[in-house]
Design an enzyme around this catalytic site. Structure first.
Site, PDB file in Angstrom:
ATOM      1  N   ARG A  11       0.846  -1.189   0.000  1.00  0.00           N
ATOM      2  CA  ARG A  11       0.000   0.000   0.000  1.00  0.00           C
ATOM      3  C   ARG A  11       0.881   1.238   0.000  1.00  0.00           C
ATOM      4  NH1 ARG A  11      -4.256  -0.424   4.871  1.00  0.00           N
ATOM      5  NH2 ARG A  11      -4.881   1.622   4.062  1.00  0.00           N
ATOM      6  N   HIS A  12       0.300   2.346  -0.416  1.00  0.00           N
ATOM      7  CA  HIS A  12       0.967   3.638  -0.277  1.00  0.00           C
ATOM      8  C   HIS A  12       1.273   3.898   1.194  1.00  0.00           C
ATOM      9  CE1 HIS A  12      -2.829   5.096   1.388  1.00  0.00           C
ATOM     10  NE2 HIS A  12      -3.422   4.459   0.393  1.00  0.00           N
ATOM     11  N   ASN A  18      -5.992   8.802   5.574  1.00  0.00           N
ATOM     12  CA  ASN A  18      -5.887   7.716   6.556  1.00  0.00           C
ATOM     13  C   ASN A  18      -5.901   8.281   7.964  1.00  0.00           C
ATOM     14  OD1 ASN A  18      -3.585   5.958   4.423  1.00  0.00           O
ATOM     15  ND2 ASN A  18      -5.727   5.440   4.793  1.00  0.00           N
ATOM     16  N   ARG A  65      -0.723   9.607  -3.637  1.00  0.00           N
ATOM     17  CA  ARG A  65      -0.091   8.921  -2.501  1.00  0.00           C
ATOM     18  C   ARG A  65       0.718   7.699  -2.927  1.00  0.00           C
ATOM     19  NH1 ARG A  65      -5.630   8.728  -2.506  1.00  0.00           N
ATOM     20  NH2 ARG A  65      -6.771   6.791  -2.078  1.00  0.00           N
ATOM     21  N   GLU A  87      -7.754   3.345  -6.346  1.00  0.00           N
ATOM     22  CA  GLU A  87      -8.557   2.807  -5.253  1.00  0.00           C
ATOM     23  C   GLU A  87     -10.024   2.665  -5.664  1.00  0.00           C
ATOM     24  OE1 GLU A  87      -8.981   0.884  -3.033  1.00  0.00           O
ATOM     25  OE2 GLU A  87      -8.461   1.762  -1.089  1.00  0.00           O
ATOM     26  N   HIS A 155      -3.555   0.412  -3.360  1.00  0.00           N
ATOM     27  CA  HIS A 155      -4.455   0.777  -2.275  1.00  0.00           C
ATOM     28  C   HIS A 155      -5.063  -0.479  -1.648  1.00  0.00           C
ATOM     29  CE1 HIS A 155      -4.337   4.890  -3.988  1.00  0.00           C
ATOM     30  NE2 HIS A 155      -4.247   4.217  -5.120  1.00  0.00           N
TER      31      HIS A 155
END
Length: 275
Positions: A11-12, A18, A65, A87, A155
């Site tokens: 994931r980023h 987040n 991201r 995403e 994502h």
């Protein structure tokens, strides 16, 4: 028999959304997310062979991201930005928190809870939609014996679909697959079409020290500084390149042990009772 292949998923780094608990958007990375971007190249290098490092391909989504997270990772060719890796679209819920969705759109929250795989956000997507969208990327990852290794930076929902497809997971379990932040997933693609994976969490505190040590080694050009940098880089994943070799040796030993056990069982079945 074709050799097995290894690819990596992550994931980023932690994003500003987040931190706030918001859906979707195109935010930048938080301070900790930027820290992950700094250590990711060393984490990845600690798990690659020299040949893999020379031929690595890097693909990300088109969102900020993931691009920021992958920006320092060396790639054999220009990094690719794929919409297939964007995403899952939250549609009208984009920019909202789950609590806000529950409060303002209770029927939608209930529908999502009842069928997370099939639920489609209003004007958005479902996991079923994303599974279809990422299928071309999955085929690239499977590749053939001569296909270059690949790092995918994407994502949570997207990587659930990619990993779930590669490992032939029950589709209903895919929306619950654990894809943590700041963790490198090392996927081994076996010749029989199956896949296994290991989750390798990054130690961001040690990782920051490794980056500093690497910079110092480059500046000083001394063997002592280089040794310190290598030791710290290895500690980020609890052993670095040697860890992967140890993993493979352990797997081979387990396979040999299972083979011996099968031979013993066969011998017992074939044994003639004494009279």
């Amino acid at each position: 028999m074709a050799a097995r292949r290894v690819c990596w998923l992550t994931r980023h780094g932690e994003s500003e959304y987040n931190v706030l608990g918001l859906l979707g958007g195109n935010p930048s990375c938080s301070a900790r997310g930027q820290q992950y971007a700094e250590v990711l190249p060393a984490l990845l290098a600690s798990r690659m062979t020299p040949d893999e490092a020379r031929s690595l391909q890097v693909v990300t989504s088109t969102l900020r991201r993931t691009i920021l997270t992958a920006r320092n990772v060396p790639s054999a060719s220009p990094q690719e930005r794929l919409q297939e890796l964007d995403e899952i679209s939250a549609g009208v819920c984009d920019g909202m928190s789950y609590a806000e969705v529950e409060r303002t759109m209770p029927p939608e929250a209930a529908a999502r809870s009842a069928d997370k795989l099939g639920y489609r956000y209003p004007r958005g997507e479902s996991y079923v939609d994303v599974l279809a969208r990422v299928a071309p990327v999955v085929e690239r990852l499977r590749g053939s014996g001569g296909a270059p290794p690949m790092l995918v930076v994407a994502h949570q929902a997207v990587l659930r679909c990619v990993l779930g497809t590669l490992t032939a997971a029950d589709p209903n379990s895919i929306p619950q697959l654990h894809i943590p932040l700041h963790t490198l997933l090392e996927v081994t693609l076996l010749p029989d079409g199956t896949a296994t994976y290991k989750a390798l969490p990054a130690n961001l505190d040690l990782g920051a020290r490794a980056v500093e040590a690497a910079a110092a080694a480059a500046a000083e050009s001394t063997s002592a500084a280089a040794d310190e940098a290598a030791a710290l880089a290895a500690s980020v994943l609890g052993g670095g390149g040697a860890a992967r070799q140890a993993d493979e040796e352990e797997e081979q030993q387990e396979q040999q042990q299972r083979g011996l056990e099968q031979i013993r069982v066969a011998e017992q079945r074939c044994a003639v009772p004494a009279t």
